[in-house]
Write a protein that holds these residues in place. Structure first.
Motif, short mmCIF file in Angstrom:
data_model
loop_
_atom_site.label_atom_id
_atom_site.label_comp_id
_atom_site.label_asym_id
_atom_site.label_seq_id
_atom_site.Cartn_x
_atom_site.Cartn_y
_atom_site.Cartn_z
N PHE A 112 15.30 -7.66 9.39
CA PHE A 112 14.09 -8.31 9.90
C PHE A 112 12.84 -7.68 9.28
CE2 PHE A 112 10.61 -7.87 12.98
CZ PHE A 112 10.22 -9.20 13.10
N LEU A 113 12.77 -6.35 9.29
CA LEU A 113 11.61 -5.65 8.71
C LEU A 113 11.48 -5.95 7.22
CD1 LEU A 113 11.93 -2.20 10.50
CD2 LEU A 113 10.25 -3.99 10.97
N ALA A 114 12.60 -5.93 6.51
CA ALA A 114 12.58 -6.16 5.06
C ALA A 114 12.15 -7.59 4.73
CB ALA A 114 13.95 -5.86 4.46
N VAL A 115 12.62 -8.56 5.51
CA VAL A 115 12.26 -9.96 5.25
C VAL A 115 10.78 -10.19 5.56
CG1 VAL A 115 12.62 -12.33 6.08
CG2 VAL A 115 14.58 -10.89 5.52
N VAL A 116 10.28 -9.63 6.66
CA VAL A 116 8.87 -9.78 6.98
C VAL A 116 8.01 -9.14 5.89
CG1 VAL A 116 7.04 -9.07 8.59
CG2 VAL A 116 9.20 -9.97 9.47
N ARG A 117 8.42 -7.96 5.42
CA ARG A 117 7.69 -7.27 4.34
C ARG A 117 7.68 -8.12 3.08
NH1 ARG A 117 9.07 -4.74 -0.10
NH2 ARG A 117 7.78 -3.08 -0.92
N ALA A 118 8.84 -8.63 2.66
CA ALA A 118 8.92 -9.45 1.44
C ALA A 118 8.08 -10.72 1.59
CB ALA A 118 10.38 -9.79 1.15
N ASN A 119 8.13 -11.33 2.76
CA ASN A 119 7.36 -12.54 3.01
C ASN A 119 5.85 -12.26 2.90
OD1 ASN A 119 6.89 -15.23 3.69
ND2 ASN A 119 6.78 -14.76 5.87
N GLU A 120 5.41 -11.16 3.48
CA GLU A 120 4.00 -10.79 3.41
C GLU A 120 3.57 -10.48 1.97
OE1 GLU A 120 1.34 -10.67 5.65
OE2 GLU A 120 2.76 -11.93 6.71
N HIS A 121 4.43 -9.84 1.21
CA HIS A 121 4.09 -9.50 -0.18
C HIS A 121 3.99 -10.76 -1.03
CE1 HIS A 121 4.97 -4.95 -0.30
NE2 HIS A 121 4.68 -5.32 0.93
N ASN A 122 4.83 -11.76 -0.73
CA ASN A 122 4.78 -13.01 -1.49
C ASN A 122 3.58 -13.86 -1.11
OD1 ASN A 122 7.09 -12.41 -2.92
ND2 ASN A 122 8.44 -13.49 -1.51
N ARG A 123 3.22 -13.88 0.17
CA ARG A 123 2.12 -14.72 0.65
C ARG A 123 0.74 -14.12 0.39
NH1 ARG A 123 2.15 -16.78 6.35
NH2 ARG A 123 2.11 -14.56 6.77
N HIS A 124 0.63 -12.81 0.52
CA HIS A 124 -0.67 -12.15 0.42
C HIS A 124 -0.61 -10.98 -0.56
CE1 HIS A 124 -1.82 -14.40 3.96
NE2 HIS A 124 -0.80 -13.92 4.60
N PRO A 125 -0.80 -11.24 -1.85
CA PRO A 125 -0.86 -10.09 -2.77
C PRO A 125 -2.00 -9.17 -2.32
CG PRO A 125 -0.82 -12.15 -3.98
CD PRO A 125 -0.98 -12.50 -2.53
N SER A 126 -1.74 -7.90 -2.33
CA SER A 126 -2.69 -6.93 -1.78
C SER A 126 -3.92 -6.81 -2.67
CB SER A 126 -2.02 -5.57 -1.65
OG SER A 126 -2.93 -4.63 -1.16
N PRO A 127 -5.10 -6.82 -2.05
CA PRO A 127 -6.29 -6.49 -2.85
C PRO A 127 -6.25 -5.02 -3.25
CG PRO A 127 -6.84 -6.76 -0.53
CD PRO A 127 -5.39 -7.12 -0.68
N ASP A 128 -7.07 -4.64 -4.20
CA ASP A 128 -7.04 -3.28 -4.72
C ASP A 128 -7.34 -2.22 -3.66
OD1 ASP A 128 -6.36 -4.18 -7.19
OD2 ASP A 128 -8.41 -4.20 -7.96
N GLU A 129 -8.12 -2.58 -2.63
CA GLU A 129 -8.53 -1.56 -1.67
C GLU A 129 -7.51 -1.34 -0.55
OE1 GLU A 129 -10.16 -5.45 -0.19
OE2 GLU A 129 -10.30 -4.43 -2.10
N LEU A 130 -6.42 -2.09 -0.51
CA LEU A 130 -5.38 -1.91 0.52
C LEU A 130 -4.01 -1.80 -0.13
CD1 LEU A 130 -6.27 -4.56 3.26
CD2 LEU A 130 -6.54 -2.11 3.42
N ILE A 131 -3.13 -0.96 0.44
CA ILE A 131 -1.75 -0.98 -0.02
C ILE A 131 -1.05 -2.15 0.67
CG2 ILE A 131 -1.64 1.51 -0.41
CD1 ILE A 131 0.17 1.62 2.13
N LEU A 132 0.04 -2.62 0.10
CA LEU A 132 0.81 -3.69 0.71
C LEU A 132 1.47 -3.18 1.99
CD1 LEU A 132 2.43 -5.08 -2.54
CD2 LEU A 132 0.65 -6.16 -1.19
#
Length: 182
Positions: A112-132
């Motif tokens: 569950f944690l891994a899928v939510v993380r992957a989904n967030e990384h695909n939907r919202h590429p991190s801006p430079d000022e925040l880590i994913l």
């Protein structure tokens, strides 16, 4: 080993950037089919040596052996993460059925944690000022927002953004220092 036998190669990305070591390989003689080699890793700062006995159906280059050896760290990292985030190691084994249920539930929680993380990384590429978002941060947010509603959700989300911003600054500082040393 002669000095020319060592090559500086990266074993993959680590928490503070690429992990560089000196690597050498020795072909082992064996009458059986396949290629057998001894891969040697030398720490660039301490000189500590680590050895890997390698087998492949055909001879492979040093860069391939290093890439495969580096993937071992990723597997160990995931196992440690599963123990910490999903309590994979918290069961007292008395009987196989209860152990099997516990491990299945722990692996489901980690998935569950891994899928939510992957989904967030695909939907919202991190801006430079925040880590994913990481699995650790998702777990903290899930517990605070869905299970223990003790802290104001707005406060918790603000704290998460502050923490991720500071981690991004720290990470870029480590990368700059590593690039300056190289």
């Amino acid at each position: 080993m002669p000095k020319r036998a060592w090559q500086k190669l990266s074993a993959g990305a680590g928490a503070k950037g690429r992990r560089f070591y000196d690597w050498a390989v020795i072909d082992l003689t064996d009458p059986r089919p396949g290629s057998r080699q001894l891969l040697i890793r030398r720490n660039r700062s301490t000189g500590e040596l680590a050895y890997y006995r390698c087998y492949s159906p055909a001879a492979v280059p040093l860069t391939t052996l290093v890439r495969v050896a580096g993937s071992k760290w990723r597997a160990e990292e995931f196992f440690q993460s599963g123990k910490g985030l999903a309590a994979l190691d918290e069961h007292q084994v008395r009987r196989y059925p209860s152990w099997s249920r516990w491990v299945t539930l722990a692996m489901l929680a980690y998935a569950f944690l891994a899928v939510v993380r992957a989904n967030e990384h695909n939907r919202h590429p991190s801006p430079d000022e925040l880590i994913l978002l990481t699995c650790n941060e998702i777990q903290r947010l899930f517990i605070t927002l869905a299970i223990q509603r003790a802290i104001d959700p707005v406060h918790r989300l603000g704290w998460s953004l502050w923490r991720r911003r500071n981690q991004a600054r720290s990470q870029s500082s480590h990368y700059r220092r590593q690039a300056a040393q190289a």
